[in-house]
Structure formats: structure tokens, C-alpha cells
Design a protein around this motif. Structure first.
Motif, mmCIF file in Angstrom:
data_model
loop_
_atom_site.group_PDB
_atom_site.id
_atom_site.type_symbol
_atom_site.label_atom_id
_atom_site.label_comp_id
_atom_site.label_asym_id
_atom_site.label_seq_id
_atom_site.Cartn_x
_atom_site.Cartn_y
_atom_site.Cartn_z
ATOM 1 N N ALA A 108 0.830 -1.209 0.000
ATOM 2 C CA ALA A 108 0.000 0.000 0.000
ATOM 3 C C ALA A 108 0.863 1.258 0.000
ATOM 4 O O ALA A 108 0.546 2.241 -0.668
ATOM 5 C CB ALA A 108 -0.930 -0.007 1.215
ATOM 6 N N ARG A 109 1.938 1.190 0.712
ATOM 7 C CA ARG A 109 2.817 2.355 0.822
ATOM 8 C C ARG A 109 3.532 2.675 -0.481
ATOM 9 O O ARG A 109 3.733 3.841 -0.824
ATOM 10 C CB ARG A 109 3.824 2.107 1.938
ATOM 11 C CG ARG A 109 4.666 3.298 2.245
ATOM 12 C CD ARG A 109 5.473 3.121 3.498
ATOM 13 N NE ARG A 109 6.387 4.243 3.602
ATOM 14 C CZ ARG A 109 7.425 4.271 4.388
ATOM 15 N NH1 ARG A 109 7.687 3.258 5.160
ATOM 16 N NH2 ARG A 109 8.200 5.321 4.414
ATOM 17 N N TYR A 110 3.911 1.649 -1.232
ATOM 18 C CA TYR A 110 4.748 1.867 -2.408
ATOM 19 C C TYR A 110 4.040 1.680 -3.750
ATOM 20 O O TYR A 110 4.651 1.862 -4.785
ATOM 21 C CB TYR A 110 5.981 0.956 -2.347
ATOM 22 C CG TYR A 110 6.920 1.345 -1.225
ATOM 23 C CD1 TYR A 110 7.809 2.401 -1.384
ATOM 24 C CD2 TYR A 110 6.890 0.682 -0.005
ATOM 25 C CE1 TYR A 110 8.659 2.774 -0.355
ATOM 26 C CE2 TYR A 110 7.737 1.052 1.030
ATOM 27 C CZ TYR A 110 8.617 2.097 0.846
ATOM 28 O OH TYR A 110 9.452 2.474 1.868
ATOM 29 N N LEU A 162 -6.063 -0.018 6.680
ATOM 30 C CA LEU A 162 -4.728 -0.051 6.078
ATOM 31 C C LEU A 162 -4.156 1.356 5.901
ATOM 32 O O LEU A 162 -2.963 1.571 6.117
ATOM 33 C CB LEU A 162 -4.792 -0.794 4.740
ATOM 34 C CG LEU A 162 -3.495 -1.230 4.105
ATOM 35 C CD1 LEU A 162 -2.664 -2.083 5.048
ATOM 36 C CD2 LEU A 162 -3.770 -1.988 2.818
ATOM 37 N N ASP A 163 -4.976 2.334 5.536
ATOM 38 C CA ASP A 163 -4.464 3.690 5.346
ATOM 39 C C ASP A 163 -3.894 4.264 6.651
ATOM 40 O O ASP A 163 -2.907 4.994 6.628
ATOM 41 C CB ASP A 163 -5.519 4.614 4.737
ATOM 42 C CG ASP A 163 -6.722 4.865 5.627
ATOM 43 O OD1 ASP A 163 -7.084 3.977 6.434
ATOM 44 O OD2 ASP A 163 -7.319 5.956 5.503
ATOM 45 N N GLN A 164 -4.475 3.894 7.796
ATOM 46 C CA GLN A 164 -3.955 4.352 9.083
ATOM 47 C C GLN A 164 -2.567 3.769 9.336
ATOM 48 O O GLN A 164 -1.671 4.459 9.835
ATOM 49 C CB GLN A 164 -4.889 3.930 10.216
ATOM 50 C CG GLN A 164 -6.260 4.558 10.170
ATOM 51 C CD GLN A 164 -7.189 3.890 11.167
ATOM 52 O OE1 GLN A 164 -7.581 2.755 10.978
ATOM 53 N NE2 GLN A 164 -7.527 4.609 12.223
ATOM 54 N N ARG A 210 5.196 7.916 9.091
ATOM 55 C CA ARG A 210 5.607 8.760 10.207
ATOM 56 C C ARG A 210 6.822 8.152 10.925
ATOM 57 O O ARG A 210 7.760 8.846 11.269
ATOM 58 C CB ARG A 210 4.428 8.913 11.170
ATOM 59 C CG ARG A 210 4.446 10.159 11.979
ATOM 60 C CD ARG A 210 3.246 10.431 12.889
ATOM 61 N NE ARG A 210 2.155 9.492 12.921
ATOM 62 C CZ ARG A 210 1.028 9.602 12.207
ATOM 63 N NH1 ARG A 210 0.866 10.603 11.377
ATOM 64 N NH2 ARG A 210 0.065 8.712 12.327
ATOM 65 N N MET A 211 6.784 6.837 11.133
ATOM 66 C CA MET A 211 7.870 6.170 11.853
ATOM 67 C C MET A 211 9.147 6.075 11.028
ATOM 68 O O MET A 211 10.241 6.221 11.562
ATOM 69 C CB MET A 211 7.439 4.755 12.246
ATOM 70 C CG MET A 211 6.391 4.718 13.321
ATOM 71 S SD MET A 211 5.806 3.044 13.626
ATOM 72 C CE MET A 211 7.278 2.284 14.284
ATOM 73 N N ASN A 212 9.006 5.818 9.729
ATOM 74 C CA ASN A 212 10.173 5.536 8.897
ATOM 75 C C ASN A 212 10.738 6.737 8.164
ATOM 76 O O ASN A 212 11.877 6.691 7.710
ATOM 77 C CB ASN A 212 9.844 4.432 7.892
ATOM 78 C CG ASN A 212 9.571 3.123 8.588
ATOM 79 O OD1 ASN A 212 10.293 2.730 9.486
ATOM 80 N ND2 ASN A 212 8.502 2.452 8.191
ATOM 81 N N CYS A 213 9.976 7.798 7.999
ATOM 82 C CA CYS A 213 10.456 8.945 7.237
ATOM 83 C C CYS A 213 11.126 9.985 8.118
ATOM 84 O O CYS A 213 12.087 10.613 7.713
ATOM 85 C CB CYS A 213 9.311 9.570 6.446
ATOM 86 S SG CYS A 213 8.676 8.471 5.159
ATOM 87 N N GLY A 214 10.597 10.168 9.295
ATOM 88 C CA GLY A 214 11.208 11.112 10.236
ATOM 89 C C GLY A 214 11.525 12.436 9.597
ATOM 90 O O GLY A 214 10.652 13.123 9.082
ATOM 91 N N LYS A 218 5.885 10.886 2.035
ATOM 92 C CA LYS A 218 5.166 12.072 1.557
ATOM 93 C C LYS A 218 5.818 13.310 2.132
ATOM 94 O O LYS A 218 6.304 13.296 3.250
ATOM 95 C CB LYS A 218 3.722 12.044 2.037
ATOM 96 C CG LYS A 218 2.797 11.231 1.233
ATOM 97 C CD LYS A 218 1.389 11.507 1.761
ATOM 98 C CE LYS A 218 0.383 10.587 1.171
ATOM 99 N NZ LYS A 218 -0.931 10.781 1.791
ATOM 100 N N ASN A 219 5.773 14.370 1.391
ATOM 101 C CA ASN A 219 6.260 15.658 1.914
ATOM 102 C C ASN A 219 5.217 16.279 2.792
ATOM 103 O O ASN A 219 4.072 16.097 2.691
ATOM 104 C CB ASN A 219 6.640 16.599 0.782
ATOM 105 C CG ASN A 219 7.881 16.117 0.070
ATOM 106 O OD1 ASN A 219 8.614 15.317 0.594
ATOM 107 N ND2 ASN A 219 8.084 16.609 -1.125
#
Length: 152
Positions: free
Chosen positions: A18-20, A129-131, A138-142, A151-152
């Protein structure tokens, strides 16, 4: 209730997908590399998810997998049931009329099992899934929102 690796790894794989997959299909190899799950096992999991209408496969060059429905319409419960089957930790024949439980009329523990079953199902059906994708970002992009998948 204890989930098997099918449920745990399958949910991780679907969050990754879903993320990619917003721009293009995602290959098993790329999910495997990011999640540390063997490609052969992922193929089995994706086949189960496809059979249950959660993912679609795209053939050919640049192919891979995409979600079959919008990620806000896929619950953790959908994923876990597709991979694990029933999530009920107790199969009580007294909960279903006509299932042959001789003690159903006088057994009060069936109410406990029903409450537990209902609570588990309610919880996993409320988490979408979107949550999880948003939490993953949020956890991986920091502080690096410009990296792939952020996402920006």
C-alpha cells in the motif's frame, strides 16, 4: 489467540504494498528486500490475498501487485481473516443454534467467549490499512520526507 507468520508477515507485506504502489505495481522482490521476508513465502501470501480480493497482480514488464481496493476500505481484520481464517480464539458450539452443544441452554461461559470474539473482531475491523501506512510513513520517514515512499 496467537497469529501465525502468515498473518504477521502478510500484514507487513500489505502495508508495504500500500505504501509503495500508488505510482506503479510493486514486485515481490522489492517487498522481500524491504521487509526481510522470503520471496517464496511472499508469493504464497500474495496468492491468498489475491484469492480474497485484497490485491491484484499485474503481468509483464513492470508488473507486480497493487491493492484491489482503496486502502481506507481494507481493514486489518480483512487481511488477517484472508490469511488466518477465523480470528475467534474459542470455537464454542453453544454460540450457534443447532450446533449440537448439549450444555448450551445452561452454559454461561458462552457469553464470555462471545464477548471475547466480538471484541477481537471489532478491534481488527476498526483499524484500516491507510492508518497503518500513515503510521509507517511517520515512523520511517522522520526528518527525511523526500526519500522513496515518504510524503512531503
Amino acid at each position: 489467540m496467537k497469529l501465525s507468520t502468515k498473518g504477521r508477515y502478510g500484514l507487513r507485506a500489505l502495508i508495504d504494498l500500500a505504501r509503495y504502489s500508488s505510482q506503479e505495481p510493486v514486485s515481490i522482490t522489492s517487498i522481500s528486500d524491504r521487509q526481510g521476508i522470503s520471496e517464496r513465502y511472499l508469493e504464497q501470501l500474495m496468492a491468498m490475498l489475491k484469492k480474497n480480493g485484497l490485491v491484484k497482480s499485474i503481468r509483464g514488464a513492470g508488473g507486480g501487485y497493487v491493492l484491489a481496493r482503496d486502502m481506507k476500505d481494507i481493514s486489518v481484520g480483512d487481511v488477517l481473516r484472508a490469511l488466518e481464517g477465523s480470528l475467534e480464539p474459542v470455537e464454542c458450539p453453544g454460540l450457534s443454534p443447532g450446533d449440537g452443544c448439549t450444555a448450551a441452554d445452561s452454559c454461561v461461559t458462552k457469553y464470555v467467549w462471545q464477548k471475547i470474539n466480538d471484541s477481537i473482531n471489532k478491534t481488527v475491523d476498526e483499524i484500516k490499512l491507510d492508518q497503518l501506512v500513515e503510521e509507517s510513513r511517520r515512523m520511517n520517514c522522520g526528518d527525511a520526507p523526500s526519500q522513496a515512499g515518504c510524503k512531503n
